[in-house]
Motif scaffolding. Structure first.
Motif, PDB file in Angstrom:
ATOM      1  N   TYR A  43       0.829  -1.203   0.000  1.00 15.72           N
ATOM      2  CA  TYR A  43       0.000   0.000   0.000  1.00 15.72           C
ATOM      3  C   TYR A  43       0.868   1.259   0.000  1.00 15.72           C
ATOM      4  O   TYR A  43       0.530   2.254  -0.649  1.00 15.72           O
ATOM      5  N   SER A  44       1.967   1.240   0.730  1.00 17.08           N
ATOM      6  CA  SER A  44       2.829   2.420   0.812  1.00 17.08           C
ATOM      7  C   SER A  44       3.458   2.742  -0.538  1.00 17.08           C
ATOM      8  O   SER A  44       3.437   3.893  -0.991  1.00 17.08           O
ATOM      9  N   VAL A  45       4.017   1.728  -1.176  1.00 17.79           N
ATOM     10  CA  VAL A  45       4.685   1.947  -2.462  1.00 17.79           C
ATOM     11  C   VAL A  45       3.685   2.372  -3.531  1.00 17.79           C
ATOM     12  O   VAL A  45       3.911   3.346  -4.269  1.00 17.79           O
ATOM     13  N   SER A  46       2.561   1.664  -3.613  1.00 15.06           N
ATOM     14  CA  SER A  46       1.577   1.998  -4.643  1.00 15.06           C
ATOM     15  C   SER A  46       0.954   3.367  -4.397  1.00 15.06           C
ATOM     16  O   SER A  46       0.701   4.115  -5.353  1.00 15.06           O
ATOM     17  N   SER A  47       0.736   3.724  -3.134  1.00 17.83           N
ATOM     18  CA  SER A  47       0.151   5.037  -2.831  1.00 17.83           C
ATOM     19  C   SER A  47       1.126   6.157  -3.171  1.00 17.83           C
ATOM     20  O   SER A  47       0.728   7.202  -3.709  1.00 17.83           O
ATOM     21  N   TRP A  48       2.409   5.961  -2.873  1.00 11.23           N
ATOM     22  CA  TRP A  48       3.389   7.008  -3.164  1.00 11.23           C
ATOM     23  C   TRP A  48       3.552   7.197  -4.672  1.00 11.23           C
ATOM     24  O   TRP A  48       3.595   8.326  -5.169  1.00 11.23           O
ATOM     25  N   PHE A  49       3.633   6.092  -5.406  1.00  7.87           N
ATOM     26  CA  PHE A  49       3.729   6.212  -6.861  1.00  7.87           C
ATOM     27  C   PHE A  49       2.459   6.810  -7.464  1.00  7.87           C
ATOM     28  O   PHE A  49       2.522   7.531  -8.470  1.00  7.87           O
ATOM     29  N   SER A  50       1.313   6.527  -6.858  1.00 10.18           N
ATOM     30  CA  SER A  50       0.069   7.132  -7.334  1.00 10.18           C
ATOM     31  C   SER A  50       0.070   8.636  -7.113  1.00 10.18           C
ATOM     32  O   SER A  50      -0.515   9.395  -7.901  1.00 10.18           O
ATOM     33  N   LEU A  51       0.721   9.071  -6.022  1.00 13.44           N
ATOM     34  CA  LEU A  51       0.821  10.510  -5.753  1.00 13.44           C
ATOM     35  C   LEU A  51       1.776  11.195  -6.720  1.00 13.44           C
ATOM     36  O   LEU A  51       1.496  12.294  -7.213  1.00 13.44           O
ATOM     37  N   VAL A  52       2.887  10.534  -7.012  1.00 13.33           N
ATOM     38  CA  VAL A  52       3.889  11.127  -7.901  1.00 13.33           C
ATOM     39  C   VAL A  52       3.446  11.039  -9.358  1.00 13.33           C
ATOM     40  O   VAL A  52       3.649  11.976 -10.145  1.00 13.33           O
ATOM     41  N   TYR A  53       2.846   9.903  -9.714  1.00 18.39           N
ATOM     42  CA  TYR A  53       2.385   9.705 -11.096  1.00 18.39           C
ATOM     43  C   TYR A  53       0.868   9.474 -11.075  1.00 18.39           C
ATOM     44  O   TYR A  53       0.415   8.327 -11.203  1.00 18.39           O
ATOM     45  N   PRO A  54       0.080  10.524 -10.911  1.00 19.52           N
ATOM     46  CA  PRO A  54      -1.379  10.346 -10.770  1.00 19.52           C
ATOM     47  C   PRO A  54      -2.044   9.705 -11.974  1.00 19.52           C
ATOM     48  O   PRO A  54      -3.067   9.039 -11.833  1.00 19.52           O
ATOM     49  N   HIS A  55      -1.462   9.867 -13.160  1.00 18.82           N
ATOM     50  CA  HIS A  55      -2.066   9.273 -14.348  1.00 18.82           C
ATOM     51  C   HIS A  55      -1.896   7.747 -14.372  1.00 18.82           C
ATOM     52  O   HIS A  55      -2.615   7.067 -15.116  1.00 18.82           O
TER      53      HIS A  55
END
Length: 232
Positions: free
Chosen positions: A48-60
């Motif tokens: 969850y941490s990794v996917s959430s952070w990447f979702s924040l950095v790369y929202p698309h």
């Protein structure tokens, strides 16, 4: 940049703490049946941490990252029920059924989906306990299949038109399907916990259940917030 660093710092901190706990269980594997379930649940934090952070950095890329997160979320709900069963029966389903049969007095019969059908009569408390446990397992397992399928379907539908709350869009009905599936999954967990809460009170399962439940709903709202940020 500050938001990325702030979120990344706590993501790394959570990952390190979870890895420390997992390695502690690996080094002291005294109850493999139970501890394997615990390690599987602890993997929730890094994923969850990794996917959430990447979702924040790369929202698309958030929609594609949510597939991995939702698949593990579905697996996690089923694993939590297996964790409780492992504590009670040490991996033996028959032992769990025997324990449930001792609480036959306040053990509610399995839910009926056809209200016109007659309530089934069980010859022994053990038969009733077996039916209740089977339905609890079915309620949690259906989420394992429904969640990944609906997530992939939503990602595909978003390629044509992205919406969530418009009844004219297929995504609206997919989200309703997910919510109904979550309801039945948590119903299975709660029905099982209600019967055996005294036997597993020593592991404080209710607090763990709240953490699992909170993560699922936080993930749901997080996806909405990130989608809103991506379009503004």
């Amino acid at each position: 940049l500050m938001a990325y660093q702030f979120a990344g710092t706590f993501a790394i901190l959570g990952i390190l703490i979870s890895f420390w706990h997992m390695m502690t269980h690996v080094r002291r594997m005294y109850e493999p049946t139970v501890q394997r379930k615990i390690i599987a649940i602890l993997w929730m934090i890094p994923i969850y941490s990794v996917s959430s952070w990447f979702s924040l950095v790369y929202p698309h890329a958030q929609d594609y990252l949510s597939i991995f997160k939702d698949v593990y979320e579905a697996y996690l709900i089923s694993t939590f029920l297996s964790f409780l069963m492992a504590i009670l029966g040490k991996g033996d389903r028959n032992a769990v059924i025997d324990l449930l049969s001792k609480h036959a007095d306040h053990l509610k019969a399995p839910m009926r989906f056809c209200f016109c059908a007659k309530q089934e009569v069980y010859p022994t408390p053990r038969h009733k306990a077996d039916a209740v446990l089977t339905q609890c397992q079915f309620f949690t397992m259906q989420f394992v299949f429904v969640r990944p399928i609906t997530t992939v379907a939503i990602v595909i539908a978003d390629q044509f038109k992205e919406c969530r709350w418009d009844p004219k869009c297929v995504q609206f009905y997919l989200m309703m399907t997910v919510n109904i599936s979550i309801f039945f999954a948590f119903t299975g967990l709660i029905r099982f916990y209600h019967v055996v809460n005294r036997e597993i009170k020593w592991v404080n399962p209710f607090a763990k259940f709240l953490c699992i439940k909170g993560v699922v709903f936080m993930t749901f709202w997080q996806s909405i917030v990130i989608s809103f940020i991506a379009h503004t």
